[in-house]
Design a protein around this motif. Structure first.
Motif, PDB file in Angstrom:
ATOM      1  N   ASN A   3      43.383   7.757 -13.524  1.00 29.98           N
ATOM      2  CA  ASN A   3      43.166   8.922 -14.367  1.00 29.98           C
ATOM      3  C   ASN A   3      43.522  10.189 -13.593  1.00 29.98           C
ATOM      4  O   ASN A   3      42.968  10.447 -12.533  1.00 29.98           O
ATOM      5  N   ILE A   4      44.427  10.990 -14.120  1.00 28.02           N
ATOM      6  CA  ILE A   4      44.881  12.226 -13.468  1.00 28.02           C
ATOM      7  C   ILE A   4      43.728  13.198 -13.254  1.00 28.02           C
ATOM      8  O   ILE A   4      43.717  13.952 -12.295  1.00 28.02           O
ATOM      9  N   PHE A   5      42.709  13.151 -14.134  1.00 31.65           N
ATOM     10  CA  PHE A   5      41.578  14.058 -14.008  1.00 31.65           C
ATOM     11  C   PHE A   5      40.737  13.735 -12.775  1.00 31.65           C
ATOM     12  O   PHE A   5      40.009  14.568 -12.284  1.00 31.65           O
ATOM     13  N   CYS A   6      40.825  12.506 -12.287  1.00 31.77           N
ATOM     14  CA  CYS A   6      40.084  12.129 -11.083  1.00 31.77           C
ATOM     15  C   CYS A   6      40.766  12.626  -9.820  1.00 31.77           C
ATOM     16  O   CYS A   6      40.143  12.786  -8.786  1.00 31.77           O
ATOM     17  N   MET A   7      42.064  12.867  -9.900  1.00 28.88           N
ATOM     18  CA  MET A   7      42.842  13.228  -8.723  1.00 28.88           C
ATOM     19  C   MET A   7      42.787  14.720  -8.397  1.00 28.88           C
ATOM     20  O   MET A   7      42.964  15.099  -7.250  1.00 28.88           O
ATOM     21  N   PHE A   8      42.623  15.557  -9.397  1.00 28.41           N
ATOM     22  CA  PHE A   8      42.675  17.003  -9.206  1.00 28.41           C
ATOM     23  C   PHE A   8      41.449  17.667  -9.819  1.00 28.41           C
ATOM     24  O   PHE A   8      40.891  17.179 -10.790  1.00 28.41           O
ATOM     25  N   SER A   9      41.078  18.824  -9.296  1.00 32.40           N
ATOM     26  CA  SER A   9      40.024  19.607  -9.932  1.00 32.40           C
ATOM     27  C   SER A   9      40.588  20.225 -11.214  1.00 32.40           C
ATOM     28  O   SER A   9      41.806  20.349 -11.373  1.00 32.40           O
ATOM     29  N   LEU A  10      39.717  20.603 -12.125  1.00 35.08           N
ATOM     30  CA  LEU A  10      40.182  21.223 -13.371  1.00 35.08           C
ATOM     31  C   LEU A  10      40.923  22.522 -13.104  1.00 35.08           C
ATOM     32  O   LEU A  10      41.901  22.832 -13.785  1.00 35.08           O
ATOM     33  N   ASP A  11      40.483  23.289 -12.108  1.00 36.51           N
ATOM     34  CA  ASP A  11      41.182  24.532 -11.768  1.00 36.51           C
ATOM     35  C   ASP A  11      42.605  24.239 -11.297  1.00 36.51           C
ATOM     36  O   ASP A  11      43.539  24.952 -11.641  1.00 36.51           O
ATOM     37  N   ARG A  12      42.757  23.196 -10.504  1.00 42.62           N
ATOM     38  CA  ARG A  12      44.086  22.803 -10.007  1.00 42.62           C
ATOM     39  C   ARG A  12      44.970  22.340 -11.154  1.00 42.62           C
ATOM     40  O   ARG A  12      46.134  22.703 -11.243  1.00 42.62           O
ATOM     41  N   LEU A  13      44.407  21.530 -12.064  1.00 46.78           N
ATOM     42  CA  LEU A  13      45.171  21.088 -13.226  1.00 46.78           C
ATOM     43  C   LEU A  13      45.578  22.266 -14.103  1.00 46.78           C
ATOM     44  O   LEU A  13      46.707  22.327 -14.588  1.00 46.78           O
ATOM     45  N   LYS A  14      44.664  23.204 -14.301  1.00 46.35           N
ATOM     46  CA  LYS A  14      44.977  24.389 -15.104  1.00 46.35           C
ATOM     47  C   LYS A  14      46.120  25.168 -14.462  1.00 46.35           C
ATOM     48  O   LYS A  14      47.058  25.588 -15.146  1.00 46.35           O
ATOM     49  N   SER A  15      46.083  25.322 -13.165  1.00 42.96           N
ATOM     50  CA  SER A  15      47.148  26.020 -12.448  1.00 42.96           C
ATOM     51  C   SER A  15      48.491  25.324 -12.639  1.00 42.96           C
ATOM     52  O   SER A  15      49.517  25.966 -12.860  1.00 42.96           O
ATOM     53  N   ILE A  16      48.487  24.007 -12.565  1.00 39.79           N
ATOM     54  CA  ILE A  16      49.724  23.234 -12.761  1.00 39.79           C
ATOM     55  C   ILE A  16      50.251  23.414 -14.184  1.00 39.79           C
ATOM     56  O   ILE A  16      51.454  23.614 -14.383  1.00 39.79           O
ATOM     57  N   LEU A  17      49.365  23.367 -15.166  1.00 36.91           N
ATOM     58  CA  LEU A  17      49.785  23.539 -16.554  1.00 36.91           C
ATOM     59  C   LEU A  17      50.362  24.932 -16.798  1.00 36.91           C
ATOM     60  O   LEU A  17      51.359  25.082 -17.516  1.00 36.91           O
ATOM     61  N   ILE A  18      49.760  25.938 -16.213  1.00 37.46           N
ATOM     62  CA  ILE A  18      50.260  27.306 -16.384  1.00 37.46           C
ATOM     63  C   ILE A  18      51.630  27.450 -15.715  1.00 37.46           C
ATOM     64  O   ILE A  18      52.541  28.064 -16.276  1.00 37.46           O
ATOM     65  N   ARG A  19      51.804  26.846 -14.552  1.00 37.99           N
ATOM     66  CA  ARG A  19      53.116  26.884 -13.902  1.00 37.99           C
ATOM     67  C   ARG A  19      54.164  26.116 -14.706  1.00 37.99           C
ATOM     68  O   ARG A  19      55.357  26.388 -14.587  1.00 37.99           O
ATOM     69  N   ALA A  20      53.713  25.186 -15.545  1.00 38.44           N
ATOM     70  CA  ALA A  20      54.622  24.426 -16.412  1.00 38.44           C
ATOM     71  C   ALA A  20      54.868  25.166 -17.728  1.00 38.44           C
ATOM     72  O   ALA A  20      55.342  24.588 -18.692  1.00 38.44           O
TER      73      ALA A  20
END
Length: 72
Positions: A3-20
């Motif tokens: 699960n990708i949510f287990c690998m990264f914090s929500l803040d990190r995932l949000k940052s990745i999504l915004i950069r995308a």
């Protein structure tokens, strides 16, 4: 499958999504939906503190990108 949510914090995932190229509202809504399947836009508004029109627009954009699907 890991699960990708287990690998990264929500803040990190949000940052990745915004950069995308997702907006902040789109990224927040995407993460909220993935963490709370079956939630409504009204419920999302209460938690995320965005207006309904902002979240409806964000949801439509996420649907167009095939990141989420509508139940109805």
């Amino acid at each position: 499958m890991l699960n990708i949510f287990c690998m990264f914090s929500l803040d990190r995932l949000k940052s990745i999504l915004i950069r995308a190229s997702l907006s902040e509202a789109e990224a927040d809504l995407y993460l909220f939906i993935k963490s709370n399947p079956g939630t409504s836009i009204a419920d999302s508004c209460k938690i995320l503190k965005y207006g309904k029109s902002t979240l409806y627009r964000a949801f439509e954009n996420l649907k167009a990108l095939e990141l989420v699907v509508s139940k109805s």
